[in-house]
Design a protein around this motif. Structure first.
Motif, PDB file in Angstrom:
ATOM      1  N   HIS A 126       6.792   6.920  -4.594  1.00  0.00           N
ATOM      2  CA  HIS A 126       6.129   5.548  -4.854  1.00  0.00           C
ATOM      3  C   HIS A 126       6.306   5.106  -6.263  1.00  0.00           C
ATOM      4  O   HIS A 126       6.438   3.826  -6.382  1.00  0.00           O
ATOM      5  CB  HIS A 126       4.488   6.014  -4.806  1.00  0.00           C
ATOM      6  N   HIS A 184       0.761  -1.193  -0.175  1.00  0.00           N
ATOM      7  CA  HIS A 184       0.159  -0.198   0.134  1.00  0.00           C
ATOM      8  C   HIS A 184       0.902   1.226  -0.075  1.00  0.00           C
ATOM      9  O   HIS A 184       0.386   2.613  -0.572  1.00  0.00           O
ATOM     10  CB  HIS A 184      -0.836  -0.021   1.109  1.00  0.00           C
ATOM     11  N   ASP A 185       2.058   1.132   0.188  1.00  0.00           N
ATOM     12  CA  ASP A 185       3.046   2.465   0.379  1.00  0.00           C
ATOM     13  C   ASP A 185       3.388   2.768  -0.898  1.00  0.00           C
ATOM     14  O   ASP A 185       4.548   3.525  -0.884  1.00  0.00           O
ATOM     15  CB  ASP A 185       4.013   2.189   1.658  1.00  0.00           C
ATOM     16  N   SER A 186       3.105   2.056  -1.753  1.00  0.00           N
ATOM     17  CA  SER A 186       3.813   2.653  -3.190  1.00  0.00           C
ATOM     18  C   SER A 186       2.798   2.478  -4.328  1.00  0.00           C
ATOM     19  O   SER A 186       2.894   2.120  -5.656  1.00  0.00           O
ATOM     20  CB  SER A 186       5.036   1.716  -3.554  1.00  0.00           C
TER      21      SER A 186
END
Ligand code: CMC
Length: 436
Positions: A161, A151-153
């Protein structure tokens, strides 16, 4: 974009006023006519199914001269890259614009190897597939599923990202392809080993088992690496254009690359390597070299629906330079494995010889493409035919992501939205069901 010192004028035979359109020049290649204002100025669209004459973007990544049979990644000829560089150097080149020096290469390699494992949960997702599922069906699902794990990219408008997702995708594709293979043969998944090269690690994940190490043969490792380099990018082909179109909505990079994987699967595109090997095996079963003439007659008969797979290309009207390099690798691998007399290689060479002398192929400028020999190499290495396109997807991922990132960074980019020539029914009323 450089404005040319001449313009195009479009005139109409019905008396509508003519319109001028600007022309831009690339650094090499054909000039382009800017038709963006055409609809506003004339109320007309252009019609170009299959994009035979339409440039959908400007790009600095890959250039193909189809008449010369030349392929350049960021200006470097594919022959030089395939001979002097490895795949990760090529990835750096495609992503960041130039070949890395020693320090940058070390840093890039360590960033990629840091991400080779996939979230442990991915294997539970994979286990939901039938064992006999086509690896490309699995890959389409797995690559799309990455967005549910990282989810962090996923913000395509955030440069950081985009960079992390690029590294993750390049690092994880070999792991996913090898997992799809292991699952199909009922063997345990093998974790990546980061002291191996990119290609060596892939071979390890494919062929090692918990009870037996896999010793990577350097000739095969180099061949695998070359297969990756040759497939890394190919400007605005169908899957790359799919990635751009899909990504143009602002979707996350994993979803856009999954769309590219789905498009690549088709036999007119990445699926051609699988189809080509199946064709060679079919001819071999029918009697081999002695049946080549008969097979070629079928290929030339438009009603037969048979094509010579691994031949022809939308852009190359000359020998595909990747096919030459692949033939060289084919020779090296077969010699290293003591398979110099491989009947399929002989058959392929015979088919090529006949096709290159035949009027049908000469007139249409049909030459071998990258897929003509790649299947023979991969089969000799021990890769099952059904996995060929998955390996193409693994290699093309860097090209897709480089093109996606280029598009997002282009101030002229807009959501892709082609127009149409409507030939369906004009407005009509719905009749009550009894009267239809
Ligand atoms: N065998 C027999 N005839 C062919 C072939 C072939 N492989 N390829 C093209 N032709 C004929 C085609 O029938 C047409 O003949 P005519 O003018 O009489 O109607 C003419 O050559 C022009 O072909 P086209 O289909 O209009 O060309 P295209 O640019 O639309 O298609 C292609 C290009 C790659 C889809 C096509 O050549 C093909 O289907 N080749 C076989 C599949 C293949 O090897 N694909 C891999 C492409 S390279 C890897 C990749 O980038 O994915």
């Amino acid at each position: 974009m450089k404005l040319a010192d001449y313009k195009a004028t479009l005139s109409f035979s019905n008396g509508s006023p003519a319109v001028d359109m600007p022309i831009y020049q690339g650094n090499i290649g054909p000039d382009v006519i800017d038709i963006r204002k055409l609809y506003a100025q004339t109320g007309k669209f252009t019609y170009d199914p299959g994009f035979l004459s339409t440039a959908a973007c400007q790009s600095t990544i890959t250039y193909i001269d189809g008449d010369k049979g030349e392929l350049l990644y960021r200006g470097y000829p594919i022959e030089q890259l395939a001979t002097n560089c490895d795949f990760l150097e090529t990835c750096h080149l495609l992503l960041y614009g130039d070949l890395p020096d020693a320090a940058k290469k070390k840093d890039f390699t360590s960033r990629v190897t840091n991400h080779t494992m996939v979230n442990e949960q991915m294997q539970f997702f994979l286990r939901g597939f039938r064992r006999d599922a086509h690896p490309m069906a699995i890959m389409t699902g797995l690559v799309g599923a990455l967005s549910a794990f990282y989810h962090d990219s996923t913000d395509v408008h955030n440069a950081e990202h985009r960079d992390i997702s690029a590294i993750r995708l390049i690092a994880k594709m070999p792991t996913l392809v090898a997992m799809a293979y292991k699952y199909s043969v009922g063997q345990p998944f093998i974790y990546p080993k980061n002291d191996l090269s990119y290609a060596g690690n892939f071979m390890h994940m494919m062929f090692a088992t918990p009870c037996e190490e896999y010793k990577v043969n350097p000739v095969i490792e180099r061949a695998m690496d070359r297969i990756f380099i040759l497939h890394a990018d190919h400007e605005q082909n169908a899957s790359t254009s799919t990635v751009r179109l899909c990504g143009s909505s602002g979707t996350n990079p994993f979803a856009a690359i999954a769309a590219g994987v789905a498009c690549l699967w088709g036999p007119a595109h990445g699926g051609a390597n699988e189809a080509c090997l199946e064709m060679l095996e079919d001819i071999q079963r029918m009697g081999g070299v002695s049946k080549v003439g008969e097979f070629m007659e079928k290929v030339k008969d438009k009603n037969s629906g048979v094509k010579l797979m691994g031949f022809g290309h939308r852009v190359y009207k000359n020998y595909d330079p990747r096919a030459k390099l692949m033939q060289e690798t084919c020779n090296e691998v077969l010699t290293a494995l003591g398979l110099e007399n491989d009947p399929l290689f002989k058959l392929a060479k015979q088919l090529e010889k006949i096709a290159l002398e035949d009027d049908y192929f000469v007139q249409r400028k049909l030459y071998p493409n990258v897929d003509f020999y790649s299947g023979i190499v991969q089969r000799a290495i021990g890769i099952p035919v059904k996995l060929f396109t998955g390996i193409f997807a693994l290699a093309r991922t860097v090209g897709w992501i480089a093109q996606l990132n280029e598009m997002i960074g282009d101030p002229e980019y807009k959501i892709g939205r082609p127009r149409q020539l409507f030939t369906g029914s004009v407005k009509r009323d719905v009749m009550p069901i009894a009267k239809r």
